[in-house]
Design an enzyme around this catalytic site. Structure first.
Site, PDB file in Angstrom:
ATOM      1  N   SER A  67       0.818  -1.222   0.000  1.00  0.00           N
ATOM      2  CA  SER A  67       0.000   0.000   0.000  1.00  0.00           C
ATOM      3  C   SER A  67       0.843   1.260   0.000  1.00  0.00           C
ATOM      4  O   SER A  67       0.310   2.365   0.106  1.00  0.00           O
ATOM      5  CB  SER A  67      -0.925   0.016   1.231  1.00  0.00           C
ATOM      6  OG  SER A  67      -0.157  -0.001   2.415  1.00  0.00           O
ATOM      7  N   HIS A  99     -37.535  25.659 -11.178  1.00  0.00           N
ATOM      8  CA  HIS A  99     -37.765  24.707 -12.284  1.00  0.00           C
ATOM      9  C   HIS A  99     -37.023  25.157 -13.543  1.00  0.00           C
ATOM     10  O   HIS A  99     -37.428  24.827 -14.652  1.00  0.00           O
ATOM     11  CB  HIS A  99     -39.257  24.544 -12.593  1.00  0.00           C
ATOM     12  CG  HIS A  99     -40.112  24.331 -11.385  1.00  0.00           C
ATOM     13  ND1 HIS A  99     -40.450  23.090 -10.920  1.00  0.00           N
ATOM     14  CD2 HIS A  99     -40.665  25.217 -10.515  1.00  0.00           C
ATOM     15  CE1 HIS A  99     -41.194  23.214  -9.822  1.00  0.00           C
ATOM     16  NE2 HIS A  99     -41.323  24.499  -9.560  1.00  0.00           N
ATOM     17  N   SER A 158     -12.056  24.883 -29.256  1.00  0.00           N
ATOM     18  CA  SER A 158     -12.399  23.621 -29.901  1.00  0.00           C
ATOM     19  C   SER A 158     -11.369  23.348 -30.992  1.00  0.00           C
ATOM     20  O   SER A 158     -10.883  24.273 -31.641  1.00  0.00           O
ATOM     21  CB  SER A 158     -13.793  23.738 -30.517  1.00  0.00           C
ATOM     22  OG  SER A 158     -13.947  22.803 -31.566  1.00  0.00           O
ATOM     23  N   LYS A 173     -15.389  28.654 -30.601  1.00  0.00           N
ATOM     24  CA  LYS A 173     -15.800  28.163 -29.273  1.00  0.00           C
ATOM     25  C   LYS A 173     -15.014  28.761 -28.120  1.00  0.00           C
ATOM     26  O   LYS A 173     -13.822  29.002 -28.208  1.00  0.00           O
ATOM     27  CB  LYS A 173     -15.685  26.633 -29.216  1.00  0.00           C
ATOM     28  CG  LYS A 173     -16.708  25.887 -30.038  1.00  0.00           C
ATOM     29  CD  LYS A 173     -18.149  26.221 -29.707  1.00  0.00           C
ATOM     30  CE  LYS A 173     -18.605  25.585 -28.412  1.00  0.00           C
ATOM     31  NZ  LYS A 173     -18.716  24.139 -28.537  1.00  0.00           N
TER      32      LYS A 173
END
Ligand code: ARG
Length: 474
Positions: free
Chosen positions: A36, A168, A289, A295
């Site tokens: 470990s 919402h 991008s 972008k």
């Protein structure tokens, strides 16, 4: 220590904390699954500290002479220095406790073989993990504060900006920009309280519990407690060696912080979309991008949102690990650190990146204001009628009919003719349209915790105070 090779000067290849009762050596397949050190190496400063305290306690208990105790403490300090200088694990070191033991033999000679008297790696690793966790909670608190500071600084510039608040994800009511941003400040403040609690939960000393039944040497545990800075001593050695509640609590806290970062990220991603356009991401925190030259992508916020799932995974993994274990230590518990370190490391990537990206946000007040339509003040118009003596139900119906008429005509509510107001309800006067102003809507909400200008000023002061108080005590 039953390994006779360890009491002479052991070679790295043979150094083990156990093995005398076996005729043959362990399979390399066991070694591979058992090792470990790749995970627990980072416990070393805490393991050195607790071992020094243990050497002192063994001296106080008369198990070691003053000289032996001193030699072990000095030897451990040299081991700590070697690791700080870059000493690396050998491929044969099972875990950090074994590595430190090996180096201590190199530094202090055969007296090193006396250090493990009356203790087990079970109480040792629990103690080291708790010390690590207490420090981690402090560091995370500082990282959270940095993000809070970025949010607060932006909020302070947005007191007179107005944008829709959503329920919402539908336009609901107008709020101030400061109010919208501070909605993400207070969850982080609660995380800081949770972190302080998690740290308190970790501050119980297991050392002295041995493997499971308690040490047979009368080591003074209060002395260990004081030297290591624990708030209490464990009351039950079986519980103490198998208890990982502190890991679960820290991971839950980490998960909540990751969830809060994720929700903040989600709001900002939505605000930054072309359709909303409330915010522009800074160049330093935007990606492009490979195909679409136009972008400007909010990768930091998306990665932060994604990280929430990984931290949650660490919490679930830990809870799964401890759920079915018998009491006392089982080797499954070795995996507690993998989950804990993963989650904490991830937050140390997410929180500073979020703080940097938030600090570079540029809010577009005009776009925010333009998204506020008069229908969002429909509640204010109903409140107007209530103040004139109508019941809220009656007012709700009257304003609802105006909303419908405006919607059908494709116009704002404040563009409806006076006759429409008059026929919707007799109590509508010439000043009815004033109730449809966003500024009036905010001003009406100066209740504590509301979005009114005075309430938000008080909220900003409270937030500033929360951060200043923390810095003073840090
Ligand atoms: N590396 C182990 C862990 O992290 C140390 C404790 C080992 N204890 C034992 N009984 N084998 O849990």
């Amino acid at each position: 220590m039953t390994d006779s090779s360890a009491s002479s000067t052991p070679s790295a290849a043979s150094h083990k904390l156990w093995g005398g009762r076996f005729a043959g050596g362990p399979s390399p397949l066991l070694d591979a699954i058992n090792r470990s050190i790749g995970t627990d190496f980072r416990l070393w400063p805490h393991d050195i500290r607790l071992s020094q305290a243990w050497a002192r306690a063994l001296g106080e208990a008369g198990v070691l002479t003053r000289e032996e105790s001193g030699a072990l403490r000095a030897g451990l300090a040299r081991v700590g220095q070697r690791i700080a200088d870059g000493a690396q694990p050998q491929p044969t070191d099972e875990d950090i406790h074994t590595m430190i033991d090996r180096l201590l033999h190199e530094e202090a000679g055969s007296v090193a073989s006396k250090l493990h008297t009356g203790r087990s790696r079970n109480d040792q690793v629990a103690t080291a993990s708790r010390l690590w966790t207490m420090a981690a909670c402090r560091d995370l608190d500082a990282a959270i504060r940095t993000l809070q500071e970025a949010l607060l600084s932006q909020a302070e510039t947005l007191t007179d900006a107005i944008l829709p608040a959503y329920t919402h994800l539908q336009r609901a009511q107008p709020v101030s920009g400061a109010h919208a941003l501070l909605a993400h400040f207070w969850p982080l403040e609660r995380d800081r309280t949770r972190l302080a609690n998690a740290s308190r939960g970790a501050a119980t000393l297991p050392l002295g519990s041995g493997a499971i039944a308690g040490s047979a040497f009368a080591v003074p545990r209060t002395l260990l407690q004081e030297e290591l800075g624990f708030a209490a001593i464990s009351q039950n050695s079986i519980d103490a060696t198998g208890d990982r509640d502190f890991v679960a609590e820290t991971l839950f806290t980490c998960t909540m912080t990751a969830v809060h970062c994720s929700r903040l990220a989600e709001d900002l991603i939505i605000y930054g979309s072309g359709e909303f356009g409330f915010v522009r991401f800074g160049d330093g925190f935007s990606t492009g991008s490979s195909m679409m030259p136009q972008k400007r992508n909010p990768d930091v916020f998306e990665l932060a949102r994604g990280s929430g799932a990984r931290v949650l995974g660490d919490l679930v993994s830990l809870l799964g690990t401890i759920k079915g274990l018998p009491s006392g230590y089982s080797k499954d518990l070795q995996d507690d650190k993998r989950a804990l370190f993963n989650a904490v490391d991830l937050l140390h990537l997410v929180l500073p990146a979020m703080a940097g990206a938030v600090a570079e946000l540029r809010f577009d007040r005009a776009r925010m204001r333009a998204a506020v339509s008069s229908a969002m003040m429909a509640t204010d118009l109903a409140d107007y009628l209530v103040k004139k003596g109508a019941t809220f139900r009656e007012a709700h119906g009257a304003v609802g009919s105006l909303v419908r008429q405006a919607e059908e005509a494709g116009i704002e509510m404040d563009a409806l003719p006076a006759s429409a107001f008059a026929s919707a309800h007799a109590l509508f006067g010439a000043d009815a349209r004033d109730a449809l102003a966003a500024e009036a809507s905010l001003a009406a909400r100066d209740i504590a915790g509301g979005t009114g200008p005075n309430a938000v000023a008080a909220q900003l002061a409270q937030a500033r105070e929360a951060l200043t108080a923390a810095s003073a005590s840090a």
